[in-house]
Structures are given as C-alpha cells and as structure tokens.
Design an enzyme around this catalytic site. Structure first.
Site: not given
Length: 394
Positions: A195, A126, A221, A369
C-alpha cells in the site's frame, strides 16, 4: 528576524522546487495536511470545466473515443508509473484504494497456489486495509495473521500466500524497508502486496527495481488528485497473465463490447479494471499530474527530508521541553514525509493551530500529524508552523 526565520529564508532561496508552488491554489495558511488531501493544482478547474462543458456537454457519447475517455485508466496509470518506479503498462487507475486492496489480495492468494492458506497483514495498518484483509481471508479460506512489519521475515512460512504491508505508517510516518521485506516474502514463495498511499509522490518507491508483485495507492494525497480521486493498481509485468481478479467486470473483458456471457480476461494491467471509469474525477487527476512535468522524485525526496529535518529542529527550539514527543524516526531511511508529535490535549491543540493558520491533523488518541508536500511547502512555512506550535504550548 530569528535565527530560524533567517535560515528558512536562505533554504527557500536555494530550493530548486520553489517555482512549482506557483502551480497550486494557495493562500496565507500553512498547509501541512497534504498527506490527507493535497492542495488544488491551478490548472485543474479549467480542465474540469472543459470536460463538463465541451467533452460531456457538446461531444457527449463521442468523448469515449474522441476525448480519450475509454483509455484514461491506463493512460493516467502510465503518468503515475515513473513516480513509483514502474515501467509503462503495469498500472491501471480506477476504483478506490479499498477496492484495489481487495482485488490485489484475493488475486495474490489465487496466484500463490495450493497449500498456501495464510495471509500476513501489517498489524499497524490503516484500518480499511485490515478490514479488507480479514474479508479476503474469509473468502479464500485463509488464516489472517497481523504482524508488525519488522517481524514479517520471522513470521513467513511455507503456508504464507500473501503479505499486505504499508510502505509508510499513516500514524507515525515510519518508512518500512520495502526492498528487504519484498525479498523476504519472495524467499518464502509468497506474493508481496504494498500500500503506497503515504509514499507515492513523496519519495522513490522502486516497484520494478525491487520486484514488487502488486501495489495499490490513492491519488488524493501527495499526487494532489482531489477529494475521492480514483486509486490505482500495479500488477508486475511477469504476473499479468496470472492475475485473476475477484471482480471481473465488462471493462476488464478481452472484448468489452462483445457482451459475451462468459468472461475472458483482457491482457496486461487492463485485468485490473472493473466497471465504467469515473471520468470527471479521473480527468481532474490527469490534469493534476501535469505539475510533475520536469520534477524528479529524487529532488522531491531530498526536499522532503530537509523540510522534516528543519521542522524537528524548529520544534526542539520553539516548543518547551517535554511538551511534545516525536513518533517519527530521526533516521532518513526510516522516515516518510510527515512528522507525528505526541501531545497532551492534541485534538484541542490542533484546533487552535488551525485557528492560527497552521493546518495539520489529529489522530486518536494524542497525535498531531503534519504532512510535508515538497511541491508546495516551503521552509518559511515550516518555521512558522513550529513557532506557532511553540506559542500555543507555552
């Protein structure tokens, strides 16, 4: 009723996690964007109102003690710990993922010792992780080498200080081999930093089991903590007395209220704290984590794989051949909890999907996605999403 709708009904009827869905605020939209922002747990609004009206409004300063505000970062860290396979006392909650990546990476270089002046970073990471890694390398006098995760074992050397990797690729949903990559990093004498933003709350991580040194992750999330909810930092027990944070703050001092001019680090994971905790968002997160009571991460993983398998099966049946291409690995041990489909005009297709009540997201240049949060996504949702996608693509 179609064959797949009938199959979805049978799968939902047998789903041991189906009842958890009632603990979320949902509507008739198929929400497949929990890998960006998790749905709202139904108990959070009432908890936040209590924090604002009673704890802040009535108790005011007393709440740092009487309402447990001061100990919230480590208390909530201990609630997250079982979800990532960690014993208590190793996770502190606070700051953003970006800030925690910086703390972890600079501390890793400092712990690596003399003669190690190279940082390896996931080349597919990311963007923020890459930006932070580049800055950390400049500040520590290290060379930064972007390497795809599969090439890390061959890229390691006696100069490698730290390796920053993503457990799940945010674009494709590919799950990287945390156990073997961590072992390779250790064999080279370096520090492994992971991560977990796209894996925590979706699949077993096993931080303690696999000897991970440092890890960071967000909570908005799959942990459903809310927009901008605080991130967390994991520091393995064996490294805590050596963890030298580049951001020493009064909250990480051994005597935070001593107001001393010189810094003396606290013991344990508290070294990862910096400044005053974000109490409103932190306590919203604490309330959100209550949905995990009685839920095993193994059951979540089993359902995640079943959901993504079923989605790929439905897409193959409903979507015309050649209209989409899956970028997500078929193999279970290489798949996170999302499916990424390459598609022409993907941005426009996602807008039309959202207009039809199926919410995923779009990633440049051509990726649809879809994130599958097993706590509230059902098999009927999956079938409907694939069917609507098929209708739109003809």
């Amino acid at each position: 009723m179609s064959e797949f709708a009938s199959k979805a009904g049978a799968l939902d009827a047998a789903d041991e996690l189906a009842a958890v869905r009632k603990q979320f605020v949902l509507d008739d939209v198929v929400y497949l964007d929990g890998n960006s922002l998790g749905a709202l747990p139904a108990n959070v609004p009432g908890r936040v109102e209590d924090v604002v009206r009673r704890q802040w409004g009535e108790l005011r300063i007393r709440s740092w003690d009487e309402s447990g505000w001061w100990t919230a970062p480590e208390r909530i860290g201990d609630r997250i710990a079982p979800l990532v396979g960690a014993a208590a006392g190793q996770i502190v909650v606070g700051d953003s993922t970006s800030v925690n990546v910086f703390k972890a990476l600079v501390a890793a270089v400092r712990m690596a010792g003399e003669g190690r002046d190279e940082i390896l970073v996931d080349a597919t990471t990311f963007p923020t992780d890459g930006y932070i890694a580049e800055s950390a390398a400049r500040m520590t006098g290290c060379t930064l080498r972007p390497v795809v995760p599969g090439e890390v074992p061959r890229a390691l050397g006696d100069r490698t200080a730290a390796v920053l990797l993503n457990h799940v690729d945010y674009r494709t949903g590919r799950l990287h081999d945390l156990p073997s990559l961590t072992a390779a990093v250790h064999d080279a004498g370096a520090i492994a930093v992971w991560d977990l933003c796209h894996s925590a709350g979706a699949l077993p991580v096993g931080l303690d089991e696999h000897g991970v040194d440092l890890a960071v992750g967000c909570t908005y999330k799959y942990l459903n903590g809310g927009p901008g909810s605080p991130a967390y930092l994991y520091v393995r027990h064996g490294l805590q007395d050596r963890f030298d944070s580049p951001l020493p703050g009064w909250n990480s001092h051994a005597e935070p209220f001593g107001m001393r001019a010189s810094f003396e680090p606290a013991t344990g994971a508290l070294r990862g704290r910096v400044g005053t905790p974000d109490i409103l968002s932190m306590l919203a997160l604490e309330a959100a984590l209550e949905v995990w009571e009685g839920v095993s991460i193994e059951a979540v993983r089993a359902k995640s794989l079943a959901l993504t398998d079923f989605f790929l099966e439905c897409v193959e049946a409903y979507v015309g051949q050649g209209r989409v291409e899956s970028l997500t690995p078929v193999a279970h041990d290489e798949r996170g909890s999302q499916v990424a489909l390459r598609c022409d005009d993907a941005g426009d297709v996602m807008k039309r999907l959202i207009g039809r009540g199926v919410v995923g997201d779009f990633r440049q240049p051509d990726v649809l996605r879809f994130g599958f949060t097993p706590l509230y996504v059902g098999f009927a949702d999956v079938e409907r999403a694939a069917r609507v996608l098929g209708d739109l693509l003809g």
